[in-house]
Design an enzyme around this catalytic site. Sequence first.
Site, PDB file in Angstrom:
ATOM      1  N   GLU A  33       4.479  14.240   5.339  1.00 29.14           N
ATOM      2  CA  GLU A  33       3.918  14.601   6.639  1.00 29.14           C
ATOM      3  C   GLU A  33       5.084  15.086   7.496  1.00 29.14           C
ATOM      4  OE1 GLU A  33       1.392  12.480  10.223  1.00 29.14           O
ATOM      5  OE2 GLU A  33       1.713  11.396   8.361  1.00 29.14           O
ATOM      6  N   ARG A 259       6.683   1.128  -3.067  1.00 31.83           N
ATOM      7  CA  ARG A 259       7.617   1.924  -2.291  1.00 31.83           C
ATOM      8  C   ARG A 259       8.994   1.288  -2.352  1.00 31.83           C
ATOM      9  NH1 ARG A 259       4.956   3.197   2.090  1.00 31.83           N
ATOM     10  NH2 ARG A 259       6.699   3.830   3.372  1.00 31.83           N
ATOM     11  N   LYS A 269       9.273   5.961   9.691  1.00 35.12           N
ATOM     12  CA  LYS A 269       9.697   7.137  10.461  1.00 35.12           C
ATOM     13  C   LYS A 269       9.606   6.871  11.958  1.00 35.12           C
ATOM     14  CE  LYS A 269       7.443  10.115   7.634  1.00 35.12           C
ATOM     15  NZ  LYS A 269       6.730  11.311   7.257  1.00 35.12           N
TER      16      LYS A 269
HETATM   17  P1  ATP Z   1       5.970   6.607   7.406  1.00 33.84           P
HETATM   18  O1  ATP Z   1       4.858   5.625   7.192  1.00 33.84           O
HETATM   19  O2  ATP Z   1       7.282   5.977   7.710  1.00 33.84           O
HETATM   20  O3  ATP Z   1       5.619   7.735   8.312  1.00 33.84           O
HETATM   21  P2  ATP Z   1       5.034   7.926   5.110  1.00 33.84           P
HETATM   22  O4  ATP Z   1       4.938   7.204   3.840  1.00 33.84           O
HETATM   23  O5  ATP Z   1       3.766   8.091   5.854  1.00 33.84           O
HETATM   24  O6  ATP Z   1       6.176   7.259   5.967  1.00 33.84           O
HETATM   25  P3  ATP Z   1       5.044  10.619   4.255  1.00 33.84           P
HETATM   26  O7  ATP Z   1       5.713  11.797   4.843  1.00 33.84           O
HETATM   27  O8  ATP Z   1       3.564  10.556   4.327  1.00 33.84           O
HETATM   28  O9  ATP Z   1       5.680   9.351   4.932  1.00 33.84           O
HETATM   29  O10 ATP Z   1       5.525  10.402   2.775  1.00 33.84           O
HETATM   30  C1  ATP Z   1       5.552  11.414   1.811  1.00 33.84           C
HETATM   31  C2  ATP Z   1       5.538  10.802   0.443  1.00 33.84           C
HETATM   32  O11 ATP Z   1       6.661   9.940   0.280  1.00 33.84           O
HETATM   33  C3  ATP Z   1       4.299   9.958   0.229  1.00 33.84           C
HETATM   34  O12 ATP Z   1       3.769  10.276  -1.029  1.00 33.84           O
HETATM   35  C4  ATP Z   1       4.794   8.545   0.279  1.00 33.84           C
HETATM   36  O13 ATP Z   1       4.059   7.742  -0.585  1.00 33.84           O
HETATM   37  C5  ATP Z   1       6.248   8.678  -0.174  1.00 33.84           C
HETATM   38  N1  ATP Z   1       7.084   7.631   0.430  1.00 33.84           N
HETATM   39  C6  ATP Z   1       7.268   7.381   1.741  1.00 33.84           C
HETATM   40  N2  ATP Z   1       8.051   6.310   1.912  1.00 33.84           N
HETATM   41  C7  ATP Z   1       8.404   5.870   0.686  1.00 33.84           C
HETATM   42  C8  ATP Z   1       9.210   4.795   0.189  1.00 33.84           C
HETATM   43  N3  ATP Z   1       9.826   3.945   1.013  1.00 33.84           N
HETATM   44  N4  ATP Z   1       9.344   4.658  -1.140  1.00 33.84           N
HETATM   45  C9  ATP Z   1       8.737   5.511  -1.976  1.00 33.84           C
HETATM   46  N5  ATP Z   1       7.961   6.532  -1.590  1.00 33.84           N
HETATM   47  C10 ATP Z   1       7.780   6.725  -0.271  1.00 33.84           C
HETATM   48 MG    MG Z   2       2.040   9.219   5.300  1.00 30.44          MG
END
Ligand code: ATP
Ligand code: MG
Length: 559
Positions: A33, A259, A269
């Site tokens: 995102e 994760r 984030k």
């Molecule tokens: P946040 O909740 O902090 O905004 P997010 O997971 O929503 O993080 P995205 O941009 O949606 O962030 O993540 C993109 C991809 O990265 C998704 O497929 C998510 O599952 C993966 N991802 C995000 N954080 C992690 C993590 N700590 N470990 C492994 N994969 C991750």
């Molecule tokens: Mg997300």
Amino acid sequence: MSEFVPRNFIQNIIDEDLKENRVKKIHTRFPPEPNGYLHIGHAKSICLNFGLALEYGGLCNLRYDDTNPSKEDQEYVESIERDVRWLGFDWEDRKFYASDYFEKMYESAEQLIKDGKAYVCDLSPEEIREYRGTLTEPGKESPYRNRSVEENLDLFRRMRAGEFPDGSRTLRAKMDMASPNLNMRDPVLYRILRATHHRTGDNWCVYPMYDFAHPISDALEGITHSICTLEFEDHRPLYDWVINNLDLGCKPRQIEFARLNLTNTVMSKRKLRELVEKGYVDGWDDPRMPTISGIRRRGYTPSSIRDFCERIGVAKANSTVDISLLEHCIREELNLTAPRVMAVLRPLKVIIDNYPEGQVEELPAENNPQNPELGSRTLLFSREIYIEQEDFMEDPPKKYFRLSPGKEVRLKHAYIIKCERVVKDEKTGEVVELHCTYDPQTRSGLDQSGRKVKGTLHWVSARHAVPAEVRLYDHLFINASDQAENGEQQEEDMILNPDSLERLTNCLIEPSVQGAKPGDRFQFMRQGYFCVDLDSTADRLVFNRIVSLKDSWAKQGKK
Ligand code: ATP
Ligand code: MG
């Protein structure tokens, strides 16, 4: 590869799908995102998705999951591409935006309405929550649930046309208000939201929810394995419901993995953005940040990050990885690739009284004893040098093998010197200068004296050294409470470390570093691995310490 690498559970699933002919060619995607910079957790997902595509001769798409208009920004889009490329992966011509599918998603929603599987609901967000029930109580059906297809279609079209205020109506899936899985209790598929989208501008005032948009995006791109983190496990029945109730030509399979969590690190984030916005750090690429841009600026290599992601593996249970493993990975690499140089971070002047004034000697030094291919360089030695303040003690304890009055040490690649006299500041009593003598018979490589001393110090020649700034880092966060029994650390328990940055502005480095460019890496002997920072100018180098030499991971015996 000689080493046996066990298959992870996702590889096992894919192997099975290939064997059973459920899929022919693997197609994955990385779906960030664009509402912040990528972090080391995303690196795990990138390595996994692009890595599987490479391993199976398949494809991996880069897809911006930009269905939530209010928080997204072009700056983030650009940083994401820079970071994925830097990690060494290529989406070729497959860069997509979920927002490009808005029309298709809208059509899919109309299809569900026509099939009697979705309805327009006039409950407010609070009422929807109340009606949903709890884990122990079933939900209540919305009074709007049984509207006719015609009425639903008419209302949904008018939602799109902008006839109703934000939040006044939603489109919901007609599922099961008694389902034990709360995600299945008539989840919202569309909401009314007047917000300017970074790509579609003001074209839309209805936006699809993640759980509706994601499976449709996957299916439209022909994704075979949609890999996401564990918190989406309970959403999988909804993912499958969307796929199975629409004819999108492809039935992707969602697989969840744990994760990455790291000790001393926050990765949400929202929290990272707060650090930037409140000025606790120097931007998204501050070398203390767990963002990929911060890690890059700090001096980590893409290969060390890929190595780290390989070693942590892919599992189905949440855990917290010790950040010392990440540090171990870069140390192991730089041990073989980084040239050694001598840098004095907190200088103490040493005058070698019996060394001829004006004389300069050239001393050969290998660049990396682990890697002869890196060749050698010439050090310049002269009468006045600097050593590290902490390498001298006036009143040392037993077994102190560095310099002290009357004692001898070897200067690396040079001579044995003996401390004869200490000069102190009269007012403060601080040691400002040492007077030493050297033994001309003990030059490294030519030493026939057979003399042995225990301590070897690094040094720089006063006349030749290059002044520089060096930034030393500690973890950005410390754990406020004791680590939980199971080794998991909670982001909530972490507090900012007030001592995460130390700037040393009077450092002196041997002249071979002159001309180094941002991104160049060195081992400063006895001090750690360092990388030239972006803040360097033509006449002043700035270095970041990537890691010290002390490998707490190796010490723990590689758990
Ligand atoms: P946040 O909740 O902090 O905004 P997010 O997971 O929503 O993080 P995205 O941009 O949606 O962030 O993540 C993109 C991809 O990265 C998704 O497929 C998510 O599952 C993966 N991802 C995000 N954080 C992690 C993590 N700590 N470990 C492994 N994969 C991750
Ligand atoms: Mg997300």
